[in-house]
Scaffold this motif. Structure first.
Motif, PDB file in Angstrom:
ATOM      1  N   HIS B 254      -2.166  -1.969   4.803  1.00 39.49           N
ATOM      2  CA  HIS B 254      -1.999  -2.358   3.067  1.00 39.49           C
ATOM      3  C   HIS B 254      -0.891  -1.542   2.473  1.00 39.49           C
ATOM      4  N   ASP B 255      -1.615  -2.245   1.307  1.00 42.14           N
ATOM      5  CA  ASP B 255      -0.780  -1.537   0.533  1.00 42.14           C
ATOM      6  C   ASP B 255      -1.008  -0.357   0.144  1.00 42.14           C
ATOM      7  N   HIS B 256       0.199   0.816  -0.347  1.00 40.31           N
ATOM      8  CA  HIS B 256      -0.311   2.261  -1.019  1.00 40.31           C
ATOM      9  C   HIS B 256      -0.887   2.691  -0.087  1.00 40.31           C
ATOM     10  N   PHE B 258      -3.803   1.891   2.488  1.00 39.38           N
ATOM     11  CA  PHE B 258      -5.488   1.389   2.649  1.00 39.38           C
ATOM     12  C   PHE B 258      -5.129   1.229   4.097  1.00 39.38           C
ATOM     13  N   ARG B 290      -8.757   4.736   1.902  1.00 43.50           N
ATOM     14  CA  ARG B 290      -7.555   4.948   1.050  1.00 43.50           C
ATOM     15  C   ARG B 290      -7.083   5.843   1.484  1.00 43.50           C
TER      16      ARG B 290
ATOM     17  N   MET C   1      -4.415  -4.480  -1.180  1.00 41.04           N
ATOM     18  CA  MET C   1      -4.767  -3.153  -2.745  1.00 41.04           C
ATOM     19  C   MET C   1      -3.951  -2.522  -3.129  1.00 41.04           C
ATOM     20  N   PHE C   2      -4.011  -2.529  -3.934  1.00 38.88           N
ATOM     21  CA  PHE C   2      -2.813  -1.485  -5.007  1.00 38.88           C
ATOM     22  C   PHE C   2      -3.531  -0.616  -5.519  1.00 38.88           C
ATOM     23  N   TYR C   3      -3.216   0.621  -5.405  1.00 40.86           N
ATOM     24  CA  TYR C   3      -3.575   1.952  -5.957  1.00 40.86           C
ATOM     25  C   TYR C   3      -2.989   2.604  -6.999  1.00 40.86           C
ATOM     26  N   GLU C  14      -8.799   1.851  -7.172  1.00 37.11           N
ATOM     27  CA  GLU C  14      -8.776   0.461  -6.563  1.00 37.11           C
ATOM     28  C   GLU C  14      -8.390  -0.296  -7.121  1.00 37.11           C
ATOM     29  N   GLU C  15      -7.263  -1.181  -7.119  1.00 34.08           N
ATOM     30  CA  GLU C  15      -6.902  -2.320  -8.016  1.00 34.08           C
ATOM     31  C   GLU C  15      -8.342  -3.373  -7.919  1.00 34.08           C
TER      32      GLU C  15
END
Lengths: 211, 1016, 130
Positions: B254-256, B258, B290, C1-3, C14-15
């Motif tokens: 997923h984004d960034h 993850f 992460r 899920m952005f960081y 975390e988002e």
């Protein structure tokens, strides 16, 4: 003076007092330590807790004078006195959490208000609204990894750091006052959920609760 | 149950299985045996089980095709008990354990004798792509009936009917470098990053780490590749910051950076998690990682060739043959024909031969195959038919022969006579497809690489592909690529590269591969034997051709029309072949056609792992007040208000019978109106506001005036958004000149807090004011009713005289010995004292009130009674009587609007927009049902003319409705278009059951309009 | 899920600790009473939905509770920068486009736009919406 109203919420006489976890420990139990216990939880109830708002420079000066402890120098910093009884944690660029032994907070607030004079600041007593849970033991960080998305690896979460973050589906202030001990500052109304969550998450490590 | 202890296809030696131990398992009711180290698939093949399933659409018999995640056919239902049922398990990924019980997913009444197969046989003509859409579309009302049977015939397993007794977990993980895949590239990468000192996680979906090396023919440092695997894993496990996770699939990227990982902790041991040391074990974990950097070493899937009858059991991808022979000691047949477009496929023939089995021939699509592996095959006397391919497999339930012919790839035609070679196994290799799935999850479309005839990942920030996933296949190059990727990833995280020496691997001279996807047949695609592209979804080359002919040109449309790469398959074996066929039909190149989007999850994840421990009592937080235990012990029924558990009503036992809610609420209402009641109001939001500009700020966020509120006084306020719509209300007290305590609705606490902050931080940072939430610090109890003063006077030192402590005053003092702030505000319309004490002392105060309250008839009441009492007074509840489209004017609350305040408070400007000035807006009124026994339904629509043809113009709706024991009638609050000008008019409420209620529009204040009761 | 890098806490979080609050740099008209209905409606209801660079307001809700701005690419979801309240972005659609142009990269027609961050964009966004 800041023209705010200060109010001592602690009664003078002997009044029965209940921690936010009084009901939870009765309902969900407090498991005793076993041979395989790798994490121990204890509540430190009834501490004095003040939310401090204002500019860092004036607050720092007043705190040194009144509490004998300055503000942490960095964001996410946590400082404490030698005995570990009084601590100040960075919460936001203009917000800090002061935790002191229960009963000291009213006098500290009064003296801080005096010391701060006409500066723009705010002090709110929040001691009835949150409680402190401690986690200790080799599996404490494993229990935390089940519960918070924040990175608790020692390279990232060193002693003297504290963060506000998500805990399961609630929120928590998580701090690391020493190598072996973690502190969770929990809102009163979420304390039961947090307690039940920790018991469940700690089951595989034979979590024990010390009263 | 029949038993079959033989393992006819098990080799006498070799493989990574433990022959000294036997495991029994059951498949489709027959008991078999295998060994530790087997997968369910390898054990089934060892036992000579050819048919493992019936296909999804045509119900054709199907066997194992692959050896890992790419398997399209060997999808089973696992579980020996109802609660332990797991659908969608790939037999190729399921470790064998004692007592394993599995069934085919499809096949009725069974896979050997399938009645649906009859349809399947006819299906060539009768089930074109879009069959279901076209056939079952009409009539729409019948779809539910059709669907039930279609699902039964075509389902992919079923969920259990009982609760899963197992526990699952989540772990939040952080690392510098996440390495996905522990084959040669992944192991090298992890070693490079780990030695550099980075926090590394190495994850691999298989039972053992090592990937392709576990079945490799090649040596590393002059020893079998598996020794290098062992040595490397040993070093990695000793590195402090390296975490190894076997049996763990990286399922979503997923984004960034993850990445979600699905770790199966006990599923190799039994179907339900066994206990360990008397404790329940976690069955599966979802790791939420992460990562600073991701090394994608997910390898490559071998592409099968697409030829006629390629789905008959006995057809396999070439590398799977090698894996079964070398890793599991199973040769799943006697006589092999290999059809290949490249050198790699030759390994299967060599392994087959070394296992003591016969290789009938190798059909190599290249005119002049000449690589080193080709030479080895030639020197062993294997017949190689250059420029040819298997064009059709013969056989029904097992391959009986292969039809081989010279082919003209460019001309897409058979170029020579057909030779039929007797065999029971056909292996095919069309080259490799890098496993780009994870990279694609991020939204990055893979890039076509002509050199390797495959798609490779496009750049993704923070991701480095390595080895097979990168389109690098030669072992020495793969190891190099892994080290480079691991070092680069480590360096990106700030760790300087450590030295990793390159192991000694013999470089194999490789002949160029040829691009071959669909093999031509003597007959045209639409008339020839079915050539399957996606076996799990039963998509054939003909289906793709039909789709393109019917006008589906985008590969995404072709996918949806044919189901190519749908569901749990995600196009692992078939996507590239499918695109190539679409490209051929459309006269385009593969890169022009492009890929479809691969989506998470890569392989199925159990719901348990997704849920983790967020289930049962931990599903959602339950927020308790300081008096919660008292409420429980006194029999409260609870209502969820946000996450709070609030007492709803307190049913009593009368003559052994528990009161109904109606009875309890009537009793509670009467107690408040006639004697005294008590409500736990702790859940209201409370915000402590301090600063010289606090008052100014209040004046801007509330609609009414705050300039003159004196210390000791309380005021009700309405908050609007800047569109003029009410969004919360509450009282705010002036504690000191620069100090206020604001209350919000229970549900609005967090929203209001953020609201104040956003205005302060983004619009008015110049105002000196701070906001702190003190909701949990104070416990609040409302003592209300005519007897409230008498009760309070017994417990407090505060002067309660009506002239010194007036309505809308607050005072501080002691209540039951505890310092308290007491507010004379009323939500019931009666005399009321709202007592606030520090929450840790609240239970004491609450109990003291009861100790003294008995003689006054003190009655605890809950939210339902609170609602009735406040509605009788026409007090709104924001979020119930308002819905974001109601202005203060609509509510008739002109008295709370300070149009002449000096600042343009939030919402003011919008109240003069034409839309908010309309006179026919929905306005708040009271409704009195003509029949007093009727309690209107909340949400019921209001019409003016019940005889109007349907659809009737709807003129409003009921927002709150109750029975009032005081009025002895039902009553309601409602919003009605132009309602303020309709007092006394009759409106109608047609109900779903045909009844039409009549009601009169009245003032929303049903009781004590002058407020005399609260002002005593 | 952005960081997301919180510019106040100084580290990525975390988002789930953040709330998005919509388009950034939407200033409330200074004198609402003398703002036309159209202008007020524009301020209240109209937002841009660019393909490409977008400036957004976020709050570190479970954290320091401070509001700040994010420049985010709505296609790649890459967060190009974060900056505090009162600050201006250093990366805008215009700045990216000119950087790409100087590298000889063609920017697709209408592929990227931004609103609110720069004066010209703010001007363009007034009254041109349909």
């Amino acid at each position: 003076m800041s023209n705010a109203q200060q109010f001592d919420t602690r009664p003078q006489g002997e009044i029965p007092v209940e921690s936010p976890l009084a009901y939870s420990m009765q309902r969900s139990g407090a498991p005793k330590a076993k041979a395989g216990t790798k994490v121990t939880m204890r509540e430190r109830p009834f501490l004095g807790q003040l939310t401090l708002r204002g500019g860092a420079i004036v607050l720092d000066e007043a705190l040194r004078e009144v509490v004998g402890l300055g503000l942490p120098g960095e964001p996410l910093g946590l400082v404490q006195d030698q005995a570990g009884e009084r601590s100040i944690q960075w919460i936001s660029p203009d917000e800090w959490l002061l935790i002191v032994p229960g009963g000291e907070e009213f006098d500290i607030e009064r003296r801080l208000r005096e010391a701060l004079g006409d500066a723009h600041f705010a002090i709110s007593n929040v001691g009835g609204g949150q409680t402190v849970l401690e986690l200790e033991g080799e599996a404490a960080s494993e229990v935390l990894k089940k519960s918070v998305a924040y990175d608790v690896h020692p390279r990232h979460f060193s002693v003297g750091k504290g963060v506000t973050t998500v805990f399961a589906k609630a929120t928590v202030i998580l701090r690391r006052p020493s190598e072996e001990r973690w502190e969770l500052v929990v809102r009163r109304s979420f304390a039961d959920y947090t307690y039940r969550w920790l018991l469940d998450a700690g089951e595989e490590f034979d979590i024990a609760v010390e009263n | 149950m029949t038993s079959n202890a033989q393992q006819p296809n098990r080799l006498s030696q070799g493989g990574r299985i433990d022959r000294s131990r036997k495991l029994s398992f059951t498949f489709n009711g027959t008991r078999y045996q295998g060994h530790p180290g087997d997968t369910l698939a390898s054990a089934l093949l060892a036992n000579g089980v050819d048919i493992v399933n019936r296909s999804f659409k045509y119900s054709r018999p199907r066997g194992i095709v692959a050896a890992g995640a790419a398997e399209p056919n060997g999808i089973v239902q696992l579980g020996s008990t109802e609660a332990g049922q797991v659908p969608n398990v790939r037999a190729t990924q399921q470790a064998l354990y004692e007592g394993l019980t599995a069934r085919s997913t499809n096949g009725w009444p069974n896979v050997q004798r399938d009645l649906m197969g009859l349809i399947g046989k006819l299906g060539g003509q009768f089930m074109p792509p879009g069959f279901y859409y076209k056939t079952f579309m009409a009539p729409a009302s019948m779809w539910l009936t059709y669907e039930k049977y279609i699902r039964k015939a075509a389902g992919l397993g079923r969920s259990p009917n009982e609760n899963d007794p197992d526990i699952y977990d989540h772990r939040h993980q952080h690392c510098d470098v996440l390495v996905v895949g522990a084959g040669p590239a992944g192991l090298s990468a992890a070693l490079a990053a780990g030695r550099a000192g980075a926090r590394v996680m190495l994850v691999d979906e298989q039972e053992e780490m090592g990937g392709s090396l576990l079945s490799s023919r090649e040596n590393i440092d002059d020893a079998p590749a598996t020794s290098w695997v062992e040595k490397t894993l040993e070093e990695l496990s000793e590195l402090e910051h390296v975490t190894l996770l076997p049996r763990t699939t990286a399922n979503g990227y997923h984004d960034h950076n993850f990445v979600t990982l699905h770790e199966r902790c006990t599923e190799h041991l039994s179907d339900l998690a066994p206990s360990a040391n008397g404790r329940r074990q976690v069955r599966a974990r979802l790791h939420r990682v992460r990562a600073g950097q991701v090394v994608l070493a997910s390898g490559a899937h071998e592409r099968p060739l697409v030829y006629g009858g390629n789905d008959v059991p006995g057809n396999m991808v070439a590398s799977a043959i090698s894996t079964y022979v070398r890793r599991y000691g199973v040769a799943p047949g006697k006589r092999l024909v290999l059809s290949t477009s490249n050198d790699h496929g030759y390994r299967a023939a060599l392994d087959w031969l070394e296992a003591g089995r016969e290789v009938a021939a190798i059909a190599d699509a290249r005119q002049n195959p000449d690589g080193e592996l080709v030479e080895q095959a030639r020197s062993k006397g294997i017949r190689i038919i250059a420029g040819s391919a298997v064009i059709e497999a013969r056989g029904e339930k097992r391959v009986s022969a292969a039809k081989v012919a010279k082919i003209d790839i460019a001309g897409f035609k058979v170029a020579g006579p057909v030779e039929e070679l007797a065999c029971d196994t056909i292996a095919s290799s069309g080259g490799f497809s890098p496993v780009v799935h994870l990279a694609s999850h991020t939204g990055s479309r893979p890039t076509w690489n002509d050199d390797i005839l495959g798609f490779v990942p496009s750049p993704v920030k923070g991701m480095t592909p390595a080895g097979g996933a990168h389109g690098v296949y030669a072992l020495d190059k793969v190891l190099e690529d892994g080290v480079a990727a691991g070092s680069a990833a480590g360096e990106a995280c700030g760790f300087s590269a450590a030295s990793v020496s390159q192991p000694n691997v013999k470089n194999l001279r490789e002949g160029a591969a040829v691009a071959l996807y669909q093999v031509p047949h003597l007959k045209a695609t639409l008339r020839g034997p079915k050539q399957f592209v996606d076996m799990q979804n039963d998509v054939s080359s003909a289906a793709i051709e039909v789709a393109t002919r019917e006008g589906f040109e985008s590969i995404e449309h072709v996918k949806r029309y044919t189901a190519l790469g749908f569901g749990t398959d995600q196009g692992k074996l078939g996507n590239i072949n499918g695109m190539a066929i679409a490209a051929r039909c459309l006269g385009r190149t593969i890169p022009e056609v492009g890929t479809t989007v691969f989506r998470p999850n890569y392989t199925p994840v159990s719901f348990g792992a997704i849920v983790g421990r967020h289930c049962g009592e931990l599903f959602d937080p339950e927020r308790y007040t300081a008096m919660h235990q008292w409420h429980v012990e006194n029999g409260a029924e609870f209502e969820d208000v946000g996450q709070w558990k609030r007492p709803w009503y307190f049913p009593r036992k009368v003559n052994g019978k528990t009161e109904t809610m109606h009875e309890a609420v009537s009793r509670e209402c009467s107690a408040v109106r006639e004697k005294v009641g008590i409500l736990d109001a702790s859940t209201l939001g409370k915000i402590d506001i301090q600063g010289p500009d606090a008052r100014e700020f209040l004046g801007r966020v509330y609609t009414n005036k705050w300039a003159k509120l004196a210390p000791g006084r309380v005021r009700y306020g309405l908050m609007c958004k800047d569109d003029g719509m009410v969004f919360d209300d509450g009282t705010t007290s002036c504690l000191a000149e620069n100090h206020f305590l604001m209350t919000t609705s229970t549900g609005g606490a967090a929203t209001v807090m953020e609201w104040l902050e956003i205005w302060h931080q983004t619009e008015w940072p110049e105002l000196d004011v701070y906001f702190n939430s003190v909701t949990d610090h104070w416990a609040t109890m409302t003592v209300t009713g005519p007897e409230a003063r008498k009760l309070m006077s017994e417990l407090t030192d505060i002067d309660l005289d009506k002239d010194s402590f007036k309505f809308m005053d607050w005072r501080e003092g002691n209540v039951a010995g505890v310092p308290a702030r007491v507010f004379r505000i009323s939500f019931t319309g009666e005399l009321a004292y709202e007592i606030n004490v520090q929450a840790n002392y609240a239970m004491h105060v609450w109990k003291k009130l009861f100790a003294h309250g008995d003689k006054y008839g003190l009655t605890p009441y809950g939210t339902e009674t609170m609602h009735v009492l406040r509605a009788e007074k026409g007090f709104i509840i924001a979020g119930q009587d308002t819905d974001g489209s109601v202005t203060p004017e609509d509510l008739g609350m002109h008295w709370a609007i300070g149009y002449d305040k000096p600042n343009s408070w939030i919402g003011k400007r919008a109240l003069t927009r034409p839309d908010t000035k309309r006179t026919d807006r929905k306005q708040m009124v009271g409704l009195k049902p003509k029949d007093p026994s009727v309690v209107l339904e909340e949400g019921a629509q209001i019409v003016f003319d019940p005889k109007h043809a349907i659809p009737m113009p709807m003129k409003g709706h009921v927002t709150s409705s109750y029975y009032s024991p005081t009025l002895q009638s039902g009553f309601a609050l409602a919003v009605v278009k132009g309602g303020h000008q309709m007092m006394g008019d009759t409106v109608y409420l047609p109900m779903a059951d045909g009844q039409v209620h009549e009601a009169e529009i009245v003032s929303p204040i049903f009781l004590d309009p002058k407020g005399e009761r609260q002002n005593v | 899920m952005f960081y997301i890098l919180c510019p106040y806490c100084g580290e990525h979080r975390e988002e789930e600790e953040f709330h998005p609050k919509g388009q950034a740099h939407i200033a409330r008209p200074a004198d609402p009473e003398n703002t036309s209905d159209d202008e007020w409606g524009d301020y209240l209801f109209f937002r841009d939905n660019p393909r490409g660079v977008h400036h957004e307001l976020w709050v570190h809700a479970v954290g320091c509770r401070k509001f700040f701005n994010i420049t985010r690419h709505t296609v790649s979801y890459e967060i190009l920068e974060v900056y505090k309240m009162g600050e201006q972005p250093s990366i805008t659609a215009e700045s990216l486009a000119s950087a790409e142009k100087s590298q000889g990269v063609q920017v697709g027609d209408g592929g990227q736009q931004t609103v609110g961050a720069s004066d010209s964009a703010a001007k363009d966004s007034r009254g041109t919406k349909v």
